[in-house]
Structures are given as C-alpha cells and as structure tokens.
Design an enzyme around this catalytic site. Structure first.
Site, PDB file in Angstrom:
ATOM      1  N   SER A  18       2.131   2.180  -4.270  1.00 47.22           N
ATOM      2  CA  SER A  18       1.569   3.399  -3.835  1.00 47.22           C
ATOM      3  C   SER A  18       2.387   3.940  -2.425  1.00 47.22           C
ATOM      4  O   SER A  18       2.365   3.658  -1.558  1.00 47.22           O
ATOM      5  CB  SER A  18       0.094   3.681  -3.690  1.00 47.22           C
ATOM      6  OG  SER A  18      -0.523   1.955  -2.792  1.00 47.22           O
ATOM      7  N   HIS A  38      -1.731  -1.513   7.320  1.00 49.48           N
ATOM      8  CA  HIS A  38      -3.582  -1.291   7.859  1.00 49.48           C
ATOM      9  C   HIS A  38      -3.454  -0.565   8.665  1.00 49.48           C
ATOM     10  O   HIS A  38      -4.643  -0.098   9.384  1.00 49.48           O
ATOM     11  CB  HIS A  38      -4.101  -2.704   7.693  1.00 49.48           C
ATOM     12  CG  HIS A  38      -4.725  -3.133   6.781  1.00 49.48           C
ATOM     13  ND1 HIS A  38      -3.807  -3.867   5.968  1.00 49.48           N
ATOM     14  CD2 HIS A  38      -5.452  -2.918   6.288  1.00 49.48           C
ATOM     15  CE1 HIS A  38      -4.522  -4.767   4.787  1.00 49.48           C
ATOM     16  NE2 HIS A  38      -5.676  -3.808   4.761  1.00 49.48           N
TER      17      HIS A  38
HETATM   18  N1  GLN Z   1       0.755  -1.377  -6.613  1.00 45.36           N
HETATM   19  C1  GLN Z   1      -0.468  -1.773  -6.026  1.00 45.36           C
HETATM   20  C2  GLN Z   1      -0.704  -0.110  -4.808  1.00 45.36           C
HETATM   21  O1  GLN Z   1       0.595   0.011  -4.132  1.00 45.36           O
HETATM   22  C3  GLN Z   1      -1.013  -3.008  -4.938  1.00 45.36           C
HETATM   23  C4  GLN Z   1      -2.115  -3.156  -4.587  1.00 45.36           C
HETATM   24  C5  GLN Z   1      -2.771  -4.076  -3.541  1.00 45.36           C
HETATM   25  O2  GLN Z   1      -2.078  -4.949  -3.693  1.00 45.36           O
HETATM   26  N2  GLN Z   1      -4.213  -4.946  -3.708  1.00 45.36           N
HETATM   27  O3  GLN Z   1      -1.475   0.105  -4.121  1.00 45.36           O
END
Ligand code: GLN
Ligand code: ZN
Length: 772
Positions: free
Chosen positions: A452, A713
């Site tokens: 993402s 984060h």
């Molecule tokens: N592909 C998802 C993202 O990038 C993975 C999210 C996750 O590991 N919780 O948001």
C-alpha cells in the site's frame, strides 16, 4: 432447581460506538474528563440494564474500561511504571491515557539530540499485545524488582456503588493475581515477576474486603492462563495464591476460558474458591472431567454460549451438554457465555447490512444474553414456557444447516478432486530461483515495498462518495486509476526495482477480498474493539468460499501497463482472511482455509495469465492463528502452510511468489514459514534492530528475504546510513545474494512527503550496498 445466568463481560463501546467517539473527542482536547466520564456512566448503565432485562442474576461490573481492562488493573493496584514520572498530582484518567497512548515529544529529535528519549521522543506508551488468541490488544504491565502494589484506585468500587445505586445485584470481575502477573513483562533481566506475587496478594485481600463491605457476594476472578502451558512454578503458585485469598468474605468464582484446561483440570477444581467457570465451547470435552473433579459444595458455571463467535446457539446441543451437568450438580448450575462478550458485536438483531435470513442465524452480545434466558427457562420450567423462542431458534439453526447459501457442491467437488500435488510448485526453489533471475534481471539487493501507498484524504473521500452513490462507478474507477498512475510514476522516479500499484482501491486487506468472494457477508454495525478506541468490523464467513470473478487483475494489469518494471500483484492470504473474519463453526477451520486458498489460487493464476510475473500473498496473521496450547501448534501450522501453498502453487516456476509477515514473533515457527515455500518473504524487523533475523540465519532459511529496513509506524525519515547499517547486519546472518530491501510493512497510514523521503534514502542505501 437453582439455575443462575450471568456473563463474564460485555462489550464497552456502545451500539453506535459512543465510547470511541467520546474518547477521540477527549483526546483531541475538545471535551473535558467529566464529559467523557458521563458517556462512560451512561454506557455502563445501559449495558447493565440490558443484562438485567435479559434476566441475568447479576450484572457484571469491572469489565468496562476507557482503554483496556488490564490497564485498569495497573491503576487499581498502584503499579504505574516509574518511567512515566507521575508525581501523583495528575488526575487518574490523565495518567491512564498517558500510559495507554504515551506522550509525544515537544521538540524534534535528531540522532544524538541528547534528550534521553527514544528516537521518536517523548515517553512511549505501555506496550500493546494480543489478548490470548483474540484480536483484542491489551496494555502490558511493566514489572521491576521494586514494583510495589497498593490499592490505588477507587474506580472499581465506585462502579460497584454506581450499579448498586441503580438497583442491580452486582458481580465484580477482576483479573486474577497470576494472570495479571503473567500478562505483564519484566523490565529488568534476571528478575522473575512471579516473585511479586506475595506482595500483590495482600492488595487483592484488601480489595476483596472492601468489595464485601460494599455488599458484594460473588467476585469473578479471571485466570485464563489456566488454559496455557504454564511453567511448573506458575502452576504451583496457584495453590499458594488462592489459599491466601481464602479468608476473603466474598465468594470467588474462578473463571477460565479460551482453551482446554488439560493438565490443569484437577488444579482448577481443587483450588480453595467457591466456584469455577469453564469454557464448554472451546473445551466441551472436559466438562465430564470437571463434573468428576469439582467438589459438590462448589458452584459450577458452564460457558455454553460461544463468546468468541457470532452464531446463534444450537440450543438442543446446549441442552445435551447441560442436562447431565445439571443432574450431577443436584439441580444447581450457573450458565454463561464461554468468555467475556467483549469479542462479539453488541447486537446483530437489527443490523442494517445483513438480510433477514442471515440475521436470524447470528447472535451478538445482546442476543446471547437472551439465549441464556431461554436456556434457563427450558431447563428449569420446561420447554412450554419458551416454546416460541425455541421454535425460532431451532428453525434458524435448521435453516442454516440446510441452506443452499452455505453449501456449494462445486466447491466440495473441487476439493475432493484436488490432486495430491496441488500444494507443490513444479520445481524446487533453487531451480525456480534460477529461472526467475534470468527472467527479471533484477540488481543485487532489489528494492520493493509491501503493497500500500498513502491512503490520502482524497482517496478516502472518493471511496466514501462512491459508497453513498455521490460518485458513479466510472468516476470512482478513474480516480483510483489516477492514484495508481501517481504511485507508479513516483516509484519509477525513486528508481524502485519491483513496483506495486499501491492498493488505493482497498479500504481493508480482508474486506476488499471478502466483498468479492462468495460465502462472505458484511455487517453494517458489527464492531468489535481491537484496542483503545479502535474497532474492527470482521466479515462473516458463513458459506463455502468461491471466487466468481477476478478481483485484482484489472487494477494490477492497468498498473503494469504503465511501466516496464515488474509490477507485483498483491493479495491477502487464506490464513489472514480466516483469522480476521468470524468464521463458520460447522466445519473445521482447516477446511475453510482450504476453500479460501482455492479462491486465492484462482486469482494468482489469473494474474499470471494477465502477464503479472511477481505476486505477493500477504500472511501477516499466520502466527495469530496458533493454538494456545503448544501441543496443537504442529497440526495448525501444517494445514496453514498447506493452505498457503495451495494458494501459491497454480503458477509456473518463472512466476515469483512473495509473502509478507509482520509484528509477530517468528523465530519459533521458522521451519513452518520455510515450508510455505514462498520465493521471497518480506518481513518486519527494524523495530528489533534485525535481531529477528538471527533466527532466520541460524535456521538457514533457504529462500530470499526482504527484512524491513524501516518502521512505517512513524513519520520519521530514517537516513540512508541507518538503513545501510541494518542491511549490513542482515547480510552478516543471511547470504547477501538472497536479500531484498524494503520497508517493514505497507505505507497506507503514512503521508506522501515522508514516504518519498524514506524510500529515496532506502534506494540510496541499496545502491551503496551494490557498490560494495
Ligand atoms: N499489502 C498490505 C499493505 O501493504 C500488507 C499489510 C499488512 O501486512 N498488514 O498494506
Ligand atoms: Zn505488514
């Protein structure tokens, strides 16, 4: 015959998530503490009234929390960590939120700014971790050799008084002393928090005395750790602890849940307490043993209604379990949900998004209370009393069992015909690796991201407008395509090697897929607390799973069309979908996982056909699915790894399969992670300064690895040097030829400016590595 009904706990947030919104307003400084406390009081009053109106013999007090019930106990027992520097003049609620949320720094920290705070500055919150095998997160108490306990908060006693003033018969709930210590963490090496037990017990006694003085008869003391594998010293300490509490002038109901007691059955039955609650949903087969072991003078409470899932109770099955128990206990029995109802939505009876048939199969917390009442009436007064309720319940259970919405013969046929090697790639990893290297011609230390990109305000606004039909589908799709094009252009400009489309079109990595798969339903208001004010709305997986249409191909192919670099397809894995949904209770989880795996497999194959050469199947939740008892780990890991392989193995060897995991302890399941046989795993590691990788090195993890080089984060932008240092550390335990360079996790919670800056430094670090 004396049958009493009660609950171990109740959801806190309110039917409209009132607590969430009140908390967030308070945290923003828009409301004062008194306003927030009034919302809390109103919610408690409403939830106690629901319990009384459902005919419960007690209302439960002490399950409410403004953030988390374990944190409540930290204040109750006066063991707020010294590092917060409270001087005792701060209001209790302000201290509580400081512990829960930390304090942001007042100045911008740099490397070596010398202020003594962590890299992000300020005072960090108590660590948060999962409450047993649920998706609820509690705040971890911190223990030091000098930790002292005292009765420091009147909150529980005030709430007891509050409930009594409303005319309720009250059963307060406390976390037991051993579970409280167990769930905490030593902050000093070489110190054992169990050593604190003897100083903690007098405070429990003092509290129990005050509860007795307040007119309380029964206190529920939760010791869920009796369902875990406990070190000998901890199991032994139970007798000592409960002997010390024996003099209390209240009756203690020792509550166990979530897991079979197994080797702790006799211990749980013979502790000097007045009653024992057992989880007959998760540990139904132990009920007989408990009936054999529990002395006649003790009160037995049977948790018969599933507190962890949303299905309506099969009352006849409940009667079959309860009638013999009632007989053995001479007509004296308490009946309850298996555990606190914190883990299910407040109510599903009026849910606006479910159709009437589906709604009739489900039970939220409020409906579960009503079930207890029906069960009691039927057992005590005969079925005639509750004929209508029983008829409706039986009809719903029968309808669900025979519904064509649940069973899909095509899915059953496909599973029956599944070849034995459906979970195997044609060739082993070394051969695949050679093919993939030839095909993609990536540089050493290839760079990529986890999927993402920032979910900007514009993206969320477009989605919201589309949902309320203010934006038509064409305009919405165009908006998403613009986002994808933007993300692709940015990645090319940053010179990232393997690109992603950015997941702009997904609000949630499980919901997005669930909405497009057969067998899933979505509630409009089925919120469950995850942590603090955060709630999730898990999908309801009610039927056989299949994939009518491709789910991601159009977006991914569009993104691939914009670039010559490889575009990574992005899917959520079967175990994560399983783990983050309310799943069927009419077939084993392993069977459901396999069905989801086949649906994902179809998508993987379609992506390959559309020319996508690299496909990532995320499994961040794989570890969360581990059973609480270690003896059951292997069986779970075996079917979980197989489900993943089934999802990944429909493609040719030149197609590269990635997986991604994060925020869990992985070192004790490395062989099983390796057994998933992904060509590349990207994994969160930077928080532990790559310590996690030592395990991968020692185990000689065979395939390629992308250890996260920065924590997503924080908006902090790590320097290229910092990431270079982490990669060099990784390179000392993992063969450098197998290493990828990527962030810890997806970037959807970040803004673009820091994302760009951090990725630019990341690519610089990779180039420096290549230069040697
Ligand atoms: N592909 C998802 C993202 O990038 C993975 C999210 C996750 O590991 N919780 O948001
Ligand atoms: Zn992640």
């Amino acid at each position: 015959m004396v049958i009493k009904i009660h609950t171990l706990g109740f959801p806190r947030m309110g039917a409209q998530r009132e607590l969430k919104f009140a908390l967030e307003r308070h945290w923003k400084g828009e409301t004062d503490a008194a306003t927030l406390e009034q919302v809390g009081r109103d919610l408690r009053a409403r939830h106690w009234a629901l319990q009384r109106d459902a005919g419960l013999d007690f209302v439960t007090v002490g399950d409410f929390a403004y953030y988390d019930h374990v944190a409540n106990h930290v204040q109750l027992f006066g063991c707020e960590p010294a590092r917060f520097g409270f001087d005792g003049t701060e209001p209790a609620l302000a201290r509580y939120f400081t512990m829960a949320r930390g304090v942001a720094s007042e100045h911008v920290h740099g490397d070596g700014c010398g202020c003594g705070a962590g890299p992000e500055g300020g005072t960090h919150a108590l660590e948060m971790t999962k409450w047993f095998d649920t998706n609820y997160h509690y705040l971890v108490p911190e223990f030091h050799p000098e930790t002292a306990f005292r009765l420091a908060s009147a909150r529980l006693l005030d709430e007891v008084a509050e409930a009594r003033a409303l005319g309720h018969t009250v059963k307060p709930v406390l976390l037991g002393p051993l579970s409280f210590l167990w769930l905490g963490k030593e902050k000093v090496a070489g110190f054992d928090r169990l050593d604190l037990l003897d100083t903690l017990l007098p405070v429990y006694n003092e509290l129990l005395a005050q509860l007795a003085a307040a007119g309380v008869e029964w206190v529920q003391v939760d010791e869920p750790i009796l369902g875990l594998d406990l070190p000998g010293a901890w199991a032994l300490a139970f007798e000592r602890a409960y002997h010390a509490l024996k003099t209390a002038k209240v009756s203690l109901l020792l509550a166990t849940y979530f897991s079979p007691l197994e080797d702790h059955i006799s211990l749980a039955c013979k502790l000097p307490v007045a009653g024992l609650h057992v989880d007959a949903v998760r540990a139904g087969r132990e009920l007989q043993a408990v009936l054999d072991w529990l002395p006649a003078h003790k009160q037995l409470s049977v948790g018969i209604v599933d507190g962890r899932n949303i299905w309506r109770t099969d009352l006849d099955r409940a009667f079959d379990q309860l009638r013999p128990a009632l007989e053995r206990r001479g007509g004296n029995l308490w009946i309850a949900p298996s555990c606190s109802l914190l883990h299910v939505p407040l109510s599903l009876a009026q849910d606006p998004s479910l159709d009437a048939e589906l709604r009739s199969w489900l039970a939220g917390a409020t409906e579960k209370l009503a079930e207890l009442n029906v069960i009691r009436h039927a057992l005590r007064d005969g079925e005639g009393e509750v004929r209508k309720a029983l008829f409706a319940a039986r009809a719903a259970v029968a309808a669900r069992a025979h519904s064509s919405r649940v069973k899909n013969p095509a899915v059953a046929q496909r599973i029956a015909a599944l070849p034995a090697d459906a979970d195997r790639r044609p060739q082993a990893f070394p051969e695949r690796q050679a093919l993939q290297r030839r095909r993609f011609q990536l540089p050493d230390y290839p760079t990529t991201t986890i999927g993402s990109f920032p979910q900007t305000a514009e993206i969320r606004a477009a989605r919201a407008a589309f949902k309320r039909k203010a934006l038509d589908e064409g305009a919405y799709r165009d908006a998403m395509k613009r986002e994808i094009a933007h993300a692709v252009a940015k990645q090319e400009e940053l010179d990232i090697d393997v690109l992603v489309h950015g997941e702009a079109e997904r609000n949630d990595m499980v919901e997005y897929f669930g909405e497009q798969l057969e067998g899933f339903a979505f509630t409009g208001n089925g919120w469950v607390q995850s942590y603090g004010s955060r709630c999730v709305k898990p999908p309801v997986l009610f039927g056989d799973v299949s994939r009518p249409n491709a789910m991601t191909v159009e977006w991914t192919a569009y993104a691939q069309g914009l670039t010559k670099r490889p575009m990574k397809g992005m899917l959520t894995g079967p175990i994560t979908i399983l783990q983050w949904s309310f799943v069927r209770d009419d077939q084993p989880r392993a069977d459901t996982a396999l069905q989801i795996a086949l649906a994902i497999r179809d998508e993987v194959v379609d992506l390959e056909t559309a020319g996508i050469g690299i496909i990532q199947i995320d499994e961040p939740a794989i570890r969360e699915g581990l059973p609480l008892r270690r003896a059951q780990w292997q069986a779970y890991l075996k079917w979980a790894a197989r489900a993943f392989r089934v999802s990944a193995s429909g493609v040719g060897d030149a197609t590269q399969i990635h997986t991604h995991m994060c925020y869990s302890e992985f070192n004790d399941i490395l062989p099983e992670i390796a057994a998933m046989d992904a060509d590349v795993i990207t994994i969160e590691t930077s928080r532990s300064d790559m310590e996690l990788l030592r395990g991968f090195g020692d185990f000689k993890y065979p395939n390629e690895i992308g250890p996260g080089v920065y924590d997503i984060h924080s908006p902090r932008v790590p320097s290229a040097d910092e990431m270079l240092r982490l990669m060099k550390k990784a390179g000392s335990v993992i063969p450098p030829a197998n290493l990828w360079v990527n962030p810890d996790c997806g970037l959807k919670t970040r803004g673009w400016p820091e994302t760009e800056a951090a990725l630019r430094n990341m690519v610089t670090a990779a180039k420096q590595l290549r230069a040697g």
